[in-house]
Design an enzyme around this catalytic site. Structure first.
Site, PDB file in Angstrom:
ATOM      1  N   LYS A  51       0.757  -1.133  -0.016  1.00 29.31           N
ATOM      2  CA  LYS A  51       0.001   0.047   0.020  1.00 29.31           C
ATOM      3  C   LYS A  51       0.961   1.262   0.010  1.00 29.31           C
ATOM      4  O   LYS A  51       0.648   2.182  -0.810  1.00 29.31           O
ATOM      5  CB  LYS A  51      -0.823   0.018   1.253  1.00 29.31           C
ATOM      6  CG  LYS A  51      -1.978  -1.008   1.065  1.00 29.31           C
ATOM      7  CD  LYS A  51      -2.872  -1.144   2.304  1.00 29.31           C
ATOM      8  CE  LYS A  51      -3.873  -2.230   2.297  1.00 29.31           C
ATOM      9  NZ  LYS A  51      -4.519  -2.651   3.797  1.00 29.31           N
ATOM     10  N   GLN A  95      -4.902  -1.416   9.610  1.00 28.80           N
ATOM     11  CA  GLN A  95      -4.805  -2.700   9.196  1.00 28.80           C
ATOM     12  C   GLN A  95      -5.502  -3.833  10.021  1.00 28.80           C
ATOM     13  O   GLN A  95      -5.200  -3.845  11.277  1.00 28.80           O
ATOM     14  CB  GLN A  95      -3.515  -2.908   8.809  1.00 28.80           C
ATOM     15  CG  GLN A  95      -3.029  -4.311   8.265  1.00 28.80           C
ATOM     16  CD  GLN A  95      -3.581  -4.269   6.622  1.00 28.80           C
ATOM     17  OE1 GLN A  95      -3.465  -3.226   6.060  1.00 28.80           O
ATOM     18  NE2 GLN A  95      -4.095  -5.325   6.323  1.00 28.80           N
ATOM     19  N   ASP A 118     -11.303   3.011   4.225  1.00 31.23           N
ATOM     20  CA  ASP A 118     -11.453   1.508   4.108  1.00 31.23           C
ATOM     21  C   ASP A 118     -13.209   1.636   3.670  1.00 31.23           C
ATOM     22  O   ASP A 118     -13.787   0.379   3.363  1.00 31.23           O
ATOM     23  CB  ASP A 118     -11.223   0.775   5.180  1.00 31.23           C
ATOM     24  CG  ASP A 118     -10.131   0.033   5.039  1.00 31.23           C
ATOM     25  OD1 ASP A 118      -9.928  -0.571   3.756  1.00 31.23           O
ATOM     26  OD2 ASP A 118      -9.535  -0.574   6.202  1.00 31.23           O
TER      27      ASP A 118
END
Ligand code: NAD
Length: 286
Positions: A51, A95, A118
């Site tokens: 990422k 995460q 997200d």
């Protein structure tokens, strides 16, 4: 035929790089994504590295905050409050999975909805449910729709889509997006009966289960578009293991009209859509 997720993700990143430059030139804003990693899960470390690299490659600012596995819940929430009020941070991603002593739902709710790239915050999932165009949409489901459209074109209206899986991060949001596209949507899950027969009615079949090669050739309507979200590592003789999807690719490929391979299908699109959400967040709130 294959739907090439790697190539489509590259195309999307190329477009985003141009748009990032435009935002810098026109408004002096450089989108910034901060990823918070708690603990040392090796798979998470690989994802986070990828990422970060891709964020920088398209001209955005990438920050990573590493916290030890025994970080208290309160310390993590405090960190998120700091990021929420930092104007240089446009996107925040924690995460997952988190260590078991931390309440995942509370962490997600603590991220400011406008920085929740997200798309897991209840404000964003509620917005998606209500068709709010400003909701930040979860990345993997966005990628699934783009991949389906790559093969079928932009008009998915009237197609029967069957989604296997009802998780909050993939199954439910992908079903909602397909509904927004005016598909007729069936959501199947672990308690669904006659799953093979149901799947065999699908014009678009999305598998988001986490069971290696569960979907067999006879589950697939000839010519259907198959989007395989699953990422499963299966053992191999050399001990290294191999990644496979939820669909038995070798069997399914000749029957399907188009199918996403694993790896190289949905996976690359997920990160590209994360970058897209970060740019979107910077544009709206930067
Ligand atoms: P999850 O475990 O949260 O959900 C799995 C779903 O599958 C559940 O809703 C369950 O009802 C359903 N299910 C389980 N067994 C079933 C069965 N026998 N028949 C029918 N349905 C069944 O998983 P998730 O987070 O939604 O992820 C699903 C898969 O997608 C995993 O392999 C995961 O690694 C992968 N994934 C990939 C990406 C990507 O970027 N490519 C992103 C997220 C998840």
């Amino acid at each position: 035929m294959n739907i090439d997720g790697k190539a489509l993700a590259q195309e999307l990143r190329d477009t985003l790089a141009v748009e990032v430059k435009q935002l810098k030139d026109e408004r002096g804003i450089t989108p910034g994504l901060t990823v918070v990693l708690v603990g040392e899960d090796p798979a998470s470390q690989v994802y986070v590295r990828n990422k970060a690299r891709q964020t920088q490659e398209i001209g955005m600012i990438s920050n990573k905050i590493d916290l030890p596995a025994d970080t208290s819940q309160q310390a993590l929430l405090d960190q998120l409050h700091r990021l929420n009020s930092d104007p240089a941070v446009h996107g925040i991603l924690v995460q997952l999975p988190l260590p078991s002593h931390i309440d995942e739902a509370l962490v997600i709710e603590t991220i400011a909805p406008e920085k929740d790239v997200d798309g897991f915050h209840p404000m964003n999932s509620g917005g998606l449910c209500n068709g709010d165009p400003n909701a930040l949409v979860p990345c993997t489901p966005q990628g699934c729709i783009m991949l389906a459209k790559k093969h079928l074109g932009d008009n998915l209206s009237g197609k029967h889509a069957v989604v296997i899986g009802r998780s909050n991060i993939v199954g439910k949001p992908v079903a909602l997006l397909l509904l927004q596209e005016s598909c007729t949507v069936t959501i199947a899950h672990s308690r669904t009966q006659n799953l093979p027969e149901l799947c065999a009615q699908a014009d678009i079949l999305v598998a988001a289960v986490g069971r290696p090669e569960m979907v067999k050739a006879e589950w697939i309507k000839p010519g259907a578009t198959v989007i395989d979200v699953g990422i499963n590592r299966i053992p191999t003789d050399d001990g290294k293991g191999r990644l496979v999807g939820d669909v038995d690719y070798a069997e399914a490929q000749p029957v399907a009209g188009a199918i996403t391979p694993v790896p190289g299908g949905v996976g690359p699109m997920t990160i590209a859509c994360l970058l897209k959400n970060t740019l979107e967040a910077a544009r709206r709130f930067g």
